[in-house]
Design a protein around this motif. Structure first.
Motif: not given
Lengths: 448, 103, 206
Positions: A159-161, A242-251
């Motif tokens: 969704f962020g993307g 969106l939690v973190g949007g496009f960078h939700t899964e990044y660390s």
């Protein structure tokens, strides 16, 4: 390549020591390194600034201890923390694109600095299509974001993307149109030339050129804020939905690359705003600009290697400081806006762009192109709002400039007594006059 | 730029063109086909610009390339709209499913 | 081996490699990524050819606009399992054969033609200045003037009495109107007016 590279001067200096090819390459690498430093420090400093400003706005102190006073080393500490973190890749992710996306975003915002002049002589690549290329490179940043959102394999990221893609594609239009408005006044896309035109009195700044450029600045700044996906337009990473949007899964580091790109592109769009509207490296005060940017240039005490002009160096250094100060102020305003305004909804973001910003920028653009005509009419010069058809003008130009068979002597109307004999004019000058004639036909129409 | 001649650019253009054609013929995803078209158009662009540099074609080549880019953008917009419509009607963009007009 | 050759080598490799990867990948999003690589490097080739305006346009419109649109389209039209629509082996073999035939034809053609000769015979008029603008990279202004219908790059050095070169004023206007019409049409086509209900479409599709 014939492109004016800043590296070529350094390459000439190194010429005696290594082969010319290698010298050029080393010099180019050196300049890329310098730009990389600017890129990295932008992130470092503005992250600290963001924390400080947000703290003050929320009646807190912000970081105070890290690195002693004012918590100036907070950005550095953040960086060290992020490097140590584990680099996670979700199981559902497209690992190849997931790894590459942050670099793509970074490269795009770093590439823009290539054509951004920091001072009169300090620009990595001095292109005639500078602003155009800069906007082109800026528009690539969205690809990194969209690919990151898509490859994460998470619905929040997707969704962020998608939001980012829709937002950027729409906001690019008013961004480019607003960028063109001062260009209409300047008549060149070369950013160094645009900057040089505004040196001197602050009335020379394109912000005060005409009412349309004045309003265009504010539209540009709004659009640029949205273009950097900053609040209140940060729908791509809206953490409340969106939690973190496009960078939700990044660390870890990959996550921080997105933020380096974001802060660097904030500096980049602010730098463009400074160059296009706020006078670039000029201080706006003629009694300071004159000694620094004109007189100091030729001062050469003979220090350093041959060809090195100390005065010019100092002048550029001061120019760069002024330029960076102005740009940083605009970045500060962006941070200020972020912590002051609530986030818009996605439909409101799109409405703002398509229903308000695009028509406004189109109107301003139209006004900016009509302004010279209105001014000419006001001054009583012979002109009409509906000038001669373009075909007629073309034929005239051809007859009088290109083939001055019958009338070897013609006059440029505006310049009165000045008579130009084209039979002896070199080709380049002919082209310049021709260009000028075609650029503002009604003001300086060519009359036999 | 010494040492690089027209042929090399034309060969790069040829590779682009062929890859585009392969893409257009073998992909079943509608957007994959579209990507193939973009590659083919880009191959033509590369040739135009190369000719404008190495032959007396002059600026005309670059202007043609600009026209191609603009028309490619228009083409992409229309094709995408068609793809979305197709998806709305068929819930897939597999182009092999678009066989209602087959006699 | 000079700098220009090295740069050409890098960009040409990336362009061709990206294009080949586009043809070989089955995943649409990866195809779009390789398309970005290919088109971006092609714009690098344009810069090497002193066509900086075309290169920047390529980046702005193709890579920044069209490809984003494509990815957006992928996002709207693919959901999970539909991401890969594999081609059948027969189709792959067919297209490989077509591709090999095409590329051998092109290689043969490109190598066998004497381009110097072609360039010389293609010379329209014998003025030596018509490539003046292309020797340096300031093509932005001549291109703009050509769009206005004036060709200083051709006519300035031409002999007297020669017919004037044509500009591109009319095509420019036509293409701009065309773009406007196309965008309105695309917006009209793409709006979700014929959204059929899920149950109906299921029965239709399955």
């Amino acid at each position: 390549m014939m492109t004016t590279l800043a590296a070529s001067t350094l390459a000439e200096f190194m010429n005696g020591y290594v082969s010319p090819e290698l010298a050029l390459m080393l010099a180019a690498l050196f300049h890329a390194g310098v730009l990389l430093l600017v890129f990295a420090h932008a992130a470092l400093i503005f992250i600290w600034l963001e924390r400080k400003v947000s703290g003050r706005i929320q009646d807190r102190l912000g970081p105070t201890r890290c690195g002693g006073r004012f918590g100036w080393a907070q950005g550095l500490a953040d960086g060290i923390k992020l490097i140590q973190k584990e680099d996670l890749i979700p199981r559902d992710a497209d690992a190849f694109l997931f790894r590459l996306a942050p670099y793509l975003a970074c490269i795009a915002s770093f590439g823009g600095f290539m054509v951004l002049p920091f001072a009169a002589d300090w620009v990595a690549v001095n292109l005639d299509t500078g602003l155009f290329l800069l906007f082109a490179i800026l528009s690539l940043e969205v690809l990194g974001i969209v690919l990151a959102g898509y490859s994460s394999g998470s619905k929040w990221s997707l969704f962020g993307g998608m939001r980012e893609a829709a937002q950027m594609v729409s906001y690019e239009i008013p961004l480019a149109i607003c960028g063109l408005i001062p260009i209409v006044a300047a008549g060149t896309l070369n950013l160094t030339d645009v900057g040089q035109m505004q040196v001197g009195h602050f009335g020379n700044w394109f912000l005060f050129h005409d009412p349309f450029t004045f309003f265009a600045f504010f539209v540009y700044f709004t659009v640029a804020t949205a273009g950097c996906k900053r609040a209140p337009f940060d729908l791509a990473e809206a953490e409340s939905e969106l939690v973190g949007g496009f960078h939700t899964e990044y660390s870890g580091m990959r996550w921080s690359y997105f933020f380096m790109a974001e802060y660097a592109s904030m500096l980049l769009v602010s730098g463009v705003a400074t160059l296009l509207f706020l006078g670039g490296w000029s201080t706006g005060l003629p009694f300071i600009d004159q000694p620094i940017f004109v007189d100091l240039k030729s001062w050469n005490p003979g220090i350093g290697p041959e060809g090195f002009v100390l005065g010019s160096y100092i002048s550029n250094l001061i120019g760069m400081s002024v330029f960076l100060l102005k740009s940083s102020f605009l970045v500060f305003v962006q941070i200020w806006v972020r912590w002051t305004f609530p986030r818009l909804r996605i439909d409101q973001v799109m409405t703002t762009c398509l229903k308000y910003l695009v028509p406004m920028s189109c109107f301003l653009f139209l006004g900016a192109t009509m302004w010279p005509l209105l001014m000419a009419m006001g001054k009583g010069q012979k002109t009409t709002i509906w000038p001669q058809p373009l075909g007629d003008r073309t034929v005239q130009v051809h007859e009088h400039v290109l083939h001055p068979i019958n009338e070897p002597k013609i006059q440029i109307a505006d310049r009165g007594e000045q008579t130009v004999d084209f039979s002896e004019t070199p080709v380049i000058a002919k082209e310049a006059i021709l260009t000028e004639a075609m650029h503002s036909p009604s003001e300086q129409g060519i009359q036999p | 730029m010494e040492g690089v001649d027209l042929k090399l650019f034309l060969l790069v253009g040829a590779v682009l063109f062929v890859c585009g054609v392969i893409c257009m013929t073998s992909k079943r995803n509608g957007i994959g086909v579209l990507i193939g078209v973009e590659l083919v158009l880009n191959a033509a662009n590369l040739n135009f610009v190369a000719f404008s540099r190495y032959t007396p074609l002059g600026l005309d080549g670059q202007i043609m390339a600009l026209f191609v880019i603009v028309l490619a953008a228009a083409e992409a917009a229309v094709a995408l709209a068609i793809a979305l419509n197709f998806y709305n009607n068929h819930l897939t963009i597999d182009v092999d499913r678009a066989d209602e007009l087959r006699g | 081996m000079n700098g220009g050759q090295v740069l050409f080598g890098i960009f040409a490799l990336l362009t061709c490699g990206g294009a080949v990867a586009v043809a070989l990948t089955q995943n649409v999003v990866r195809m779009a990524f390789w398309l970005i690589v290919s088109l971006g490097s092609a714009s690098g080739l344009f810069f090497l050819l002193n066509a900086d305006f075309v290169g920047a346009t390529q980046l702005l419109i193709y890579v920044g606009g069209t490809v984003v649109l494509l990815i957006f389209g992928v996002m709207l039209t693919t959901s999970g399992p539909l991401l890969k629509i594999p081609s059948s082996p027969g189709e792959l073999i067919q297209s490989a054969v077509v591709g090999v035939l095409f590329i051998s034809m092109f290689f043969f053609t490109v190598w066998s033609v004497d381009w110097e000769h072609v360039a010389n015979t293609a010379r329209v008029h014998d003025s030596t200045t018509d490539t003046v603008a292309l020797q340096n990279d300031t093509t932005g202004r001549p291109i703009g003037m050509a769009f206005l219908g004036v060709r200083p790059d051709r006519d300035l050095g031409a002999a007297e009495g020669q017919p004037l070169s044509t500009g591109y004023f009319l095509p420019f206007e036509i293409v701009s109107m065309h773009l406007l019409v196309v965008l309105i049409g695309a917006a009209y086509l793409a709006r979700a007016k014929r959204q059929i209900t899920t149950a109906e479409s299921r029965s239709e599709v399955v």
